[in-house]
Design a protein around this motif. Sequence first.
Motif, PDB file in Angstrom:
ATOM      1  N   HIS A 237       8.171 -97.495  63.960  1.00  0.00           N
ATOM      2  CA  HIS A 237       8.498 -95.994  63.181  1.00  0.00           C
ATOM      3  C   HIS A 237       9.109 -94.861  63.645  1.00  0.00           C
ATOM      4  CE1 HIS A 237       4.524 -94.990  65.251  1.00  0.00           C
ATOM      5  NE2 HIS A 237       5.103 -94.062  64.552  1.00  0.00           N
ATOM      6  N   SER A 238       9.793 -94.482  62.825  1.00  0.00           N
ATOM      7  CA  SER A 238      10.212 -92.783  63.162  1.00  0.00           C
ATOM      8  C   SER A 238       9.610 -91.493  62.200  1.00  0.00           C
ATOM      9  CB  SER A 238      11.681 -93.140  63.238  1.00  0.00           C
ATOM     10  OG  SER A 238      12.095 -94.644  63.038  1.00  0.00           O
ATOM     11  N   VAL A 239       9.892 -90.740  62.921  1.00  0.00           N
ATOM     12  CA  VAL A 239       9.919 -89.143  62.507  1.00  0.00           C
ATOM     13  C   VAL A 239      10.752 -87.734  62.775  1.00  0.00           C
ATOM     14  CG1 VAL A 239       8.327 -87.734  61.965  1.00  0.00           C
ATOM     15  CG2 VAL A 239       7.028 -89.817  62.915  1.00  0.00           C
ATOM     16  N   ALA A 240      10.914 -87.433  61.515  1.00  0.00           N
ATOM     17  CA  ALA A 240      12.169 -86.396  61.728  1.00  0.00           C
ATOM     18  C   ALA A 240      10.971 -85.266  61.346  1.00  0.00           C
ATOM     19  CB  ALA A 240      13.208 -86.361  61.292  1.00  0.00           C
ATOM     20  N   VAL A 241      11.197 -83.824  62.146  1.00  0.00           N
ATOM     21  CA  VAL A 241      10.814 -82.234  61.935  1.00  0.00           C
ATOM     22  C   VAL A 241      11.639 -81.385  61.559  1.00  0.00           C
ATOM     23  CG1 VAL A 241       8.969 -80.642  63.174  1.00  0.00           C
ATOM     24  CG2 VAL A 241       9.241 -83.386  63.320  1.00  0.00           C
ATOM     25  N   THR A 242      11.561 -80.677  60.782  1.00  0.00           N
ATOM     26  CA  THR A 242      12.142 -80.187  60.653  1.00  0.00           C
ATOM     27  C   THR A 242      11.450 -79.025  60.642  1.00  0.00           C
ATOM     28  OG1 THR A 242      11.432 -79.610  58.578  1.00  0.00           O
ATOM     29  CG2 THR A 242      12.481 -80.436  57.582  1.00  0.00           C
ATOM     30  N   ASN A 243      12.854 -77.443  60.374  1.00  0.00           N
ATOM     31  CA  ASN A 243      12.648 -76.426  61.044  1.00  0.00           C
ATOM     32  C   ASN A 243      11.246 -75.159  60.668  1.00  0.00           C
ATOM     33  OD1 ASN A 243      14.055 -76.272  58.724  1.00  0.00           O
ATOM     34  ND2 ASN A 243      16.091 -74.926  60.253  1.00  0.00           N
ATOM     35  N   ASP A 244      11.446 -76.101  59.509  1.00  0.00           N
ATOM     36  CA  ASP A 244       9.477 -75.620  58.515  1.00  0.00           C
ATOM     37  C   ASP A 244       9.015 -76.686  58.470  1.00  0.00           C
ATOM     38  OD1 ASP A 244      10.673 -77.779  56.855  1.00  0.00           O
ATOM     39  OD2 ASP A 244      11.144 -76.064  55.723  1.00  0.00           O
ATOM     40  N   ASP A 245       8.906 -77.237  59.750  1.00  0.00           N
ATOM     41  CA  ASP A 245       7.485 -77.684  60.355  1.00  0.00           C
ATOM     42  C   ASP A 245       7.103 -78.950  59.130  1.00  0.00           C
ATOM     43  OD1 ASP A 245       7.489 -76.360  62.514  1.00  0.00           O
ATOM     44  OD2 ASP A 245       5.655 -74.885  61.667  1.00  0.00           O
ATOM     45  N   GLN A 246       8.077 -79.424  58.662  1.00  0.00           N
ATOM     46  CA  GLN A 246       7.679 -80.635  57.334  1.00  0.00           C
ATOM     47  C   GLN A 246       7.881 -81.975  58.564  1.00  0.00           C
ATOM     48  OE1 GLN A 246       7.044 -80.686  54.190  1.00  0.00           O
ATOM     49  NE2 GLN A 246       5.990 -78.597  55.582  1.00  0.00           N
ATOM     50  N   GLY A 251       9.599 -96.868  58.256  1.00  0.00           N
ATOM     51  CA  GLY A 251       8.882 -97.229  59.058  1.00  0.00           C
ATOM     52  C   GLY A 251       8.182 -98.128  58.599  1.00  0.00           C
ATOM     53  N   CYS A 252       7.877 -99.337  59.388  1.00  0.00           N
ATOM     54  CA  CYS A 252       6.250 -99.707  59.481  1.00  0.00           C
ATOM     55  C   CYS A 252       4.408 -99.108  58.906  1.00  0.00           C
ATOM     56  CB  CYS A 252       5.376-100.493  60.458  1.00  0.00           C
ATOM     57  SG  CYS A 252       4.410-101.775  60.746  1.00  0.00           S
ATOM     58  N   SER A 266       3.855-101.774  53.122  1.00  0.00           N
ATOM     59  CA  SER A 266       3.855-102.355  54.671  1.00  0.00           C
ATOM     60  C   SER A 266       5.621-101.394  55.370  1.00  0.00           C
ATOM     61  CB  SER A 266       4.144-103.660  54.494  1.00  0.00           C
ATOM     62  OG  SER A 266       5.055-104.152  53.987  1.00  0.00           O
ATOM     63  N   SER A 267       6.151-101.091  54.939  1.00  0.00           N
ATOM     64  CA  SER A 267       7.358-100.597  54.856  1.00  0.00           C
ATOM     65  C   SER A 267       8.406 -99.408  54.345  1.00  0.00           C
ATOM     66  CB  SER A 267       8.891-102.042  55.842  1.00  0.00           C
ATOM     67  OG  SER A 267       9.450-101.353  55.834  1.00  0.00           O
TER      68      SER A 267
END
Length: 402
Positions: A237-246, A251-252, A266-267
Motif C-alpha cells: 500500500h501507499s500513502v500521500a500526505v498533503t500540506n493540509d495534513d490530508q 493499494g492492498c 481488497s484493493s
Amino acid sequence: MNNHVTSVNFTQSASDSMATDCKLAVGWARHGCKLSSWGANSYGQLGQGHTEDKLLPGEITPTDIGIRSITGGGGHTLAIDDEGDLYVCGSNNKGQLGLGHTHDITTLTKVKVPGDNAVTKATGGWDFTFIITDRGELFSMGSNAFGQLGMPGANQVSLPTKVQVPKDEKVADVAAGLRHVVMVTDSGNVYCWGAGRKGQCGVLADNKPPAKLTSPTPVTIPETAGCVCSVVAGSHHSVAVTNDDQMYVWGCNKYGQCLQDPSHCSSVPTPTPAPPRDWTPTHLSSGWTHLLARTAGGKLYSWGRGDYGQLGRPCDGSCDHVPTLIPGLPSFQSISCGSEHNLAVSDEGSVFSWGWNEHGICGTGNEVNVFKTQQVAALSKLKVKCLGCGNGHSLVYGSEIT
C-alpha cells in the motif's frame, strides 16, 4: 515498510522526514552518544561485526560520525551522518548497499555517492535502496526484479545510480515498500513504480492493476486535494500526505490499512481520501500491514493488522481499519514501524516497543510478542535522539544519562 517500511514527519522537510534530527558536531564517542541495535542479524544488519541475533540492545562500535537519521530495509541498515554521508551494513546480495559488490557487510561502511553530494534521506525496501541528495536528485541500488529501481532493462545495480525523474523535477520525498516505490516532487507530483499487482502503484492498465511498472508513472491525486508534500509505503500500500495534513491511501486493504472495511475492498487501485477524523497527524509511519500516526500533542493512533500486537491495543479479530488511540501512554516525539513491530521515543527520550518479537526485535530479552506498549528496560539509561526499524531489527541513537 518502510522498510520497505517508512515514516514521515508532515511538518518537516524531506531531509528530516526519516527521524528526529540528531545533528551532533562530531562523533558519538566524544560526546557520550552511542548507537545501539538488536534483533535479527543474519546478514550483519546490526553493525556489530557478527551475524548472531541479539535479544537485547548492543552497542555498535563507535566511529567518528554523528548520526542524523537511521533506518533499515529487509536485512540492511542505512545511517546518515551529520555531514550528509551515508553508511550501510547488512544484506547485500543484490547490491542494495551500493558498495559496488554483493558481499554482506557486518560493520557500518561509507557509500560513495556520485558527485559527492550530501544525502538527505535514505529508505530501504526488501532488497533495494533509494536515496535523495541535497540537490533533489534520486539514486537507487539493489534488485530490479520488479522494476523497483525505476530503471527499465536493468537486472540489479550495485552502485548508487541516478533515476531519471520526469521533467527533471527535484524530489521532495520517496518511500520504499516491499517491492514498490512512491515518490513526490517539489511541485507535488506523485509517481509510483515497481510491483503493482495489489494496486499499490495507484494506476490501472487495461482496467486492472499492472503486475509491475519499470519507470516512474504518474499517480492522479484528486484536484480538490492540497499539494502532496510527503509519501509513505507499506508492503502493498501507499500513502500521500498533503500540506493540509490530508491522507490519500491506495493499494492492498486486506487488513484495513487503507482505512476501509476489509470485507468491502481488497484493493484500491486509485487514491482514496481518508475518512473525516477528529485528530490531525503530524508524523506517519507504516509497517507491512499496519500504520501509526502521531498527533501534534504526542498521542499515537494505530490501524491495520494487529495479531502480533503491532497496534499496541486490543482489536476485534486480527485487524482494525479505524484509527484508534493507543491509551495510557506518555507524549511521544518520534515513531518508527518495522515490518510488524514498532519503536517510539517519549518526550523525555525513553524508548518504547511493541508488536512482533521474533529474533528479540522488541528488546525485551525474549521472543514473546508484545501486545501492550512498554518501555525498553535495557535502554533506561539512554536518552534517545533518533531511531529506526528494519524488517526485523531495531536501531536507536542517543546519549547516556549521567
